[in-house]
Write an enzyme that holds these catalytic residues in place. Structure first.
Site, PDB file in Angstrom:
ATOM      1  N   ALA A  32      32.505  28.155  38.038  1.00  0.00           N
ATOM      2  CA  ALA A  32      31.962  28.600  39.324  1.00  0.00           C
ATOM      3  C   ALA A  32      31.641  30.080  39.184  1.00  0.00           C
ATOM      4  O   ALA A  32      31.808  30.656  38.116  1.00  0.00           O
ATOM      5  CB  ALA A  32      32.975  28.359  40.415  1.00  0.00           C
ATOM      6  N   THR A  33      31.153  30.664  40.281  1.00  0.00           N
ATOM      7  CA  THR A  33      30.802  32.081  40.253  1.00  0.00           C
ATOM      8  C   THR A  33      31.966  32.921  39.739  1.00  0.00           C
ATOM      9  O   THR A  33      33.066  32.838  40.265  1.00  0.00           O
ATOM     10  CB  THR A  33      30.453  32.562  41.667  1.00  0.00           C
ATOM     11  N   GLN A  34      31.726  33.696  38.729  1.00  0.00           N
ATOM     12  CA  GLN A  34      32.771  34.589  38.240  1.00  0.00           C
ATOM     13  C   GLN A  34      32.446  36.038  38.554  1.00  0.00           C
ATOM     14  O   GLN A  34      33.279  36.915  38.377  1.00  0.00           O
ATOM     15  CB  GLN A  34      32.960  34.414  36.734  1.00  0.00           C
ATOM     16  N   SER A  35      31.234  36.283  38.962  1.00  0.00           N
ATOM     17  CA  SER A  35      30.861  37.640  39.344  1.00  0.00           C
ATOM     18  C   SER A  35      29.570  37.577  40.143  1.00  0.00           C
ATOM     19  O   SER A  35      28.790  36.642  39.991  1.00  0.00           O
ATOM     20  CB  SER A  35      30.647  38.496  38.099  1.00  0.00           C
TER      21      SER A  35
END
Lengths: 281, 265, 291
Positions: A32-35
């Protein structure tokens, strides 16, 4: 020659080798979004006696690149509330669409066509437009967003935003609250996200340290303070822009102006800055 | 990119740039960004049980790194009332640590207490509520609520009861407990002033022969002053504590709420 | 009825030898018993109206709305079996939402009519279902200017490729009627339900397709709609009724592109005029009789 139906129309194994299906098998864990990628910087807001003023600049940055310079980060909701987004712009767009759907669905409920809608359906169509027909107010909206953000953090798939919600609560008092990517929610007479928390919040607190102070501010006062803060942010935040959006929420509705420009800038102070940068003396 | 949103200068490296973008199959030296679901919002709580009352207290500051997010964010919640304003509640929960988890924990416990009342036609006892809270916390043993909870109320005999918890549900009933950022500052003070630890009767003997000061339950007035003193001390020495002091006094006639100012620096 | 006893009317999806689906025809009968619904399309927008028969004195006046909003800019009114209509509206709302999910823009009236026409038609194909007992009228005003895409953040280029063409408009008012067979056409004026014959006759007099339609204002259309519902109502047979009206104008009009209920003051004025027009008609007829 392979005559099996599953081989029909496919490249011949003896010519091209067997089909490499390895790309279909994803052995890696779901990610998923990590940044955040394209980001907006600070959002600031302050309460005044008849409502709330909010501002955010029109910039979306790609790292240190000023990528998009015409980005509206203040979104109206049901023409009674404003939501301001800092952080990832695509997550903001997702939320904006989601809230749009929510607003449409809420209007269906209020309409009273549904079988259960006998109570609210007797509303006369020309009841004053400002009056809420059991619509979601800013406090309700903030609670909803808080639950949404917290749920996403629990699934390790956060919406990478810091959000301010401005409008009115159920007692029709000015309402201002924040929620971030972890679902942490809080409220205060003035609020700011990102660098605004360090640069703008101290200025705003001079004018509205307490709810009582905020209740003495006029609309013009509040707008002036917010403009001043946007200027300070432009001076010191490298990821900011001198074009910004300004929203004023009152009981009469939402007034968003998306083409504000910082006036009367003075960069004289920059000459005196020493200690970092390119100058050698 | 925790650094970008963290307002903690200690955590802040240079801010986000293109070079920091996560790379797939990155060569050595590449950093991997991971979302950290936790943060510490500071603040402190404190509870003391009396003979026929219990006092819960907490400051109202909400922090994020060196920033003050809010000067009025309550950490004390009435639990299990029948109405939205919780006016007939009998139990108080305090949570300190990660505010979002604390809020979620409070809402779950409150919902459970309300269901109990609906099903059984009586409010939940503190003892039962305390056990239930432990179960809730342990239920998330492998993705814990990062919250230090304290539960206070009156037990079946009408005595003040304080239960304290760790984030994964270990709990015990105690006479007093401090939680949160300034727990290590307040707890020794409480040991001395509530449980009379290291207080001896002067000239009663030498070494092990020293006679301890006899323990007695404190009066409500004494406890209220003690709480204020404890927080004034904590505010002085801990940057994450301050702004306001919220106190809830649980007696058989209900829950009384007191708000006092603390230093805002 | 020629169908009775032949067996071809016992199941949906079975044609009779002369090429008819009797289940669909029975559904049309159900529609013909329902309160009259009409729609008027004029240049400035669309008006929807329904004759809501008061079946019980215990019903709350002005409650239990019959005209539904879909998305923000579409309205649906129907005659026939009300529960079927409710489900139809639910489905239309799902379609409108799905459209938004896919295209990030509001669904056009024609597209909703197409999808709902397809949906109705599917209920004529299978043994396991029966056709809808309603005829629905869908009215809408498609954005006549370039609308932002949902979630759009900027204004886009001001000129050139991808830019806006100054003065170019599209969209406009739309009115469609869908029958139980799934058949739908676009109309200038549409009527269904018990009083459809009289209503259609009145609608034709308005000359909506010709120069009359061009000159009819939205407010006049509201008044005409009210009058037509009053004309179509059969005093002798029916109980009292309530008039429910909604309208949709363009972004410059009174509803700002939204589907909304007609304001009470205007509706009451329209009803007053409608009653007056009826009375004068009656007098004329009485006069002729005496002659």
């Amino acid at each position: 020659m392979d005559h099996r139906p599953q081989a029909w129309g496919r490249p011949r194994d003896d010519v091209y080798g067997p089909y490499d299906a390895s790309y279909l098998h994803n052995n890696q864990p779901k990610t998923a979004t990590q940044s955040p990628i394209v980001t907006g910087t600070s959002v600031i807001a302050i309460k005044f006696k008849d409502g709330v003023v909010m501002a955010a600049d029109n910039l979306a940055s790609y790292g240190s690149l000023a990528r998009f310079t015409d980005v509206k980060r203040l979104r109206p909701f049901l023409s009674t509330s404003v939501v301001g987004f800092g952080g990832d712009v695509s997550d903001m767009q997702f939320l904006d669409r989601h809230l749009n759907e929510l607003a449409i669905d809420e209007a269906y409920e209020a309409e009273g066509c549904s079988a259960g809608g006998l109570g609210s359906s007797a509303q006369e169509p020309d009841a004053s437009p400002g009056a809420s027909k059991g619509q979601l107010n800013a406090a309700n909206l903030h609670k909803y967003l808080t639950k949404l953000m917290y749920r996403r953090r629990n699934s390790f798939d956060p919406l990478w935003n810091q959000i301010l919600v401005a409008g009115f609560d159920s007692a029709s008092a000015p309402f201002l609250a924040s929620v971030d990517l972890r679902g942490t929610a809080f409220t205060s007479p003035s609020l700011a996200t990102g660098y605004g928390a360090m640069l703008a919040q101290p200025i705003m607190r001079k004018y509205a340290a307490t709810e009582e102070d905020a209740a003495k501010l006029t609309r013009d006062d509040a707008v002036r303070v917010v403009r001043e803060c946007m200027k300070v942010l432009f001076y010191r935040d490298a990821r900011s822009l001198d074009r910004f959006s300004l929203a004023v929420v009152t009981r009469d509705g939402v007034d968003i102006s998306e083409d504000e420009v910082l006036e009367q800038q003075s960069w004289a102070f920059a000459e005196r800055i020493r200690g970092y940068g390119t100058q050698t003396v | 990119m925790a650094a970008m949103f963290s307002q903690n200068p200690l955590m802040n490296g240079p801010n986000y740039s293109v070079n920091d973008a996560p790379r797939i199959g990155a060569p050595e030296g590449a950093r991997e960004h991971r979302f950290d679901p936790y943060t510490d919002n500071g603040g402190s709580t404190l509870a003391i049980a009396g003979a026929d009352f219990a006092i819960m207290a907490g400051d109202t500051r909400l922090t994020s790194g060196y920033s003050i997010n809010s000067r009025f964010h309550p950490k004390l919640f009435k639990i299990g009332g029948t109405t939205a304003d919780q006016k007939d509640a009998t139990i108080v929960l305090s949570v300190v640590g990660f505010a979002a988890d604390g809020e979620a924990l409070k809402e779950r416990l409150d919902a459970i207490c309300k269901m109990y009342r609906y099903r059984h036609g009586k409010p939940m006892s503190v003892k039962a509520c305390a056990q239930r809270l432990s179960t809730i916390l342990y239920g998330k043993r492998f993705f814990p609520y990062y919250a230090y909870a304290i539960l206070a109320g009156l037990d079946e005999e009408g005595k003040g009861a304080v239960y304290s918890y760790d984030p994964v549900g270990s709990y015990e009933r105690e006479q007093c407990r401090a939680g949160g950022a300034a727990a290590s500052l307040i707890m020794p003070f409480l040991d001395n002033q509530v449980n009379f630890k290291n207080q001896y009767i002067p000239n009663s003997g030498e070494g092990h022969a020293l006679v301890e000061r006899e323990r007695r339950p404190l009066t409500r007035r004494e406890v209220e002053i003690l709480v204020k003193d404890a927080f004034d001390g904590a505010v002085e020495r801990h940057i994450e504590v301050g702004d306001g002091l919220q106190m809830m006094i649980i007696t058989k006639s209900g829950i009384e709420e007191v708000l006092l100012p603390l230093k805002k620096d | 009825m020629t169908s009775i006893g032949t067996g071809y009317d016992l199941a949906n999806s079975i044609f009779s030898p002369d090429g008819r689906n009797f289940q669909v025809e029975y559904a049309v009968k159900a529609v013909e018993n329902g309160g009259t619904s009409i729609g008027i399309r004029c240049k400035e927008g669309v008006v929807l109206a329904v004759e809501k028969i008061i079946t019980s004195k215990l019903l709350k006046p002005n409650a239990n709305k019959r005209i539904a909003t879909v998305d923000r800019h579409l309205g649906i009114v129907y005659s026939g079996m009300i529960p079927d209509g409710r489900h139809f509206v639910d489905r239309a709302r799902d379609e409108a939402r799905a459209w938004r999910d896919t295209f990030k823009t509001p669904i056009a009236t024609a597209d909703l009519a197409s999808r709902m026409g397809g949906y109705m038609q599917a209920y004529t194909l299978y043994q396991s279902v029966r056709p809808f007992g309603i005829t629905a009228i869908i009215g809408g005003f498609d954005p006549s200017t370039d609308l932002p895409v949902d979630g759009e953040v900027g204004r886009g280029p001001s000129c050139g490729a991808g830019g806006k063409v100054p003065g170019k408009t599209f969209g406009g008012p739309g009115l469609y009627m869908i029958e139980p067979s799934g058949l739908y056409w676009g109309y200038y004026g549409a009527a269904t339900g018990k009083g459809r014959q009289a209503a259609k006759a009145e609608l034709e007099k308005l000359d909506l397709a010709g120069p009359g339609g061009e000159s009819l204002t939205l407010e006049q259309a509201v008044k005409e709609a009210a009058r037509i519902i009053y004309v179509a109502h059969d005093d002798n047979k029916d109980k009292d009724f309530e008039l429910e009206m909604t309208w949709i104008s363009g972004p410059d009009g009174p509803t700002k592109g939204l589907h909304q209920e007609v304001p009470r003051a205007l509706r009451e004025e329209a009803e007053r005029l409608a009653k007056k027009a009826l009375e004068s008609d009656d007098e004329d007829e009485d006069g002729k009789m005496e002659e």
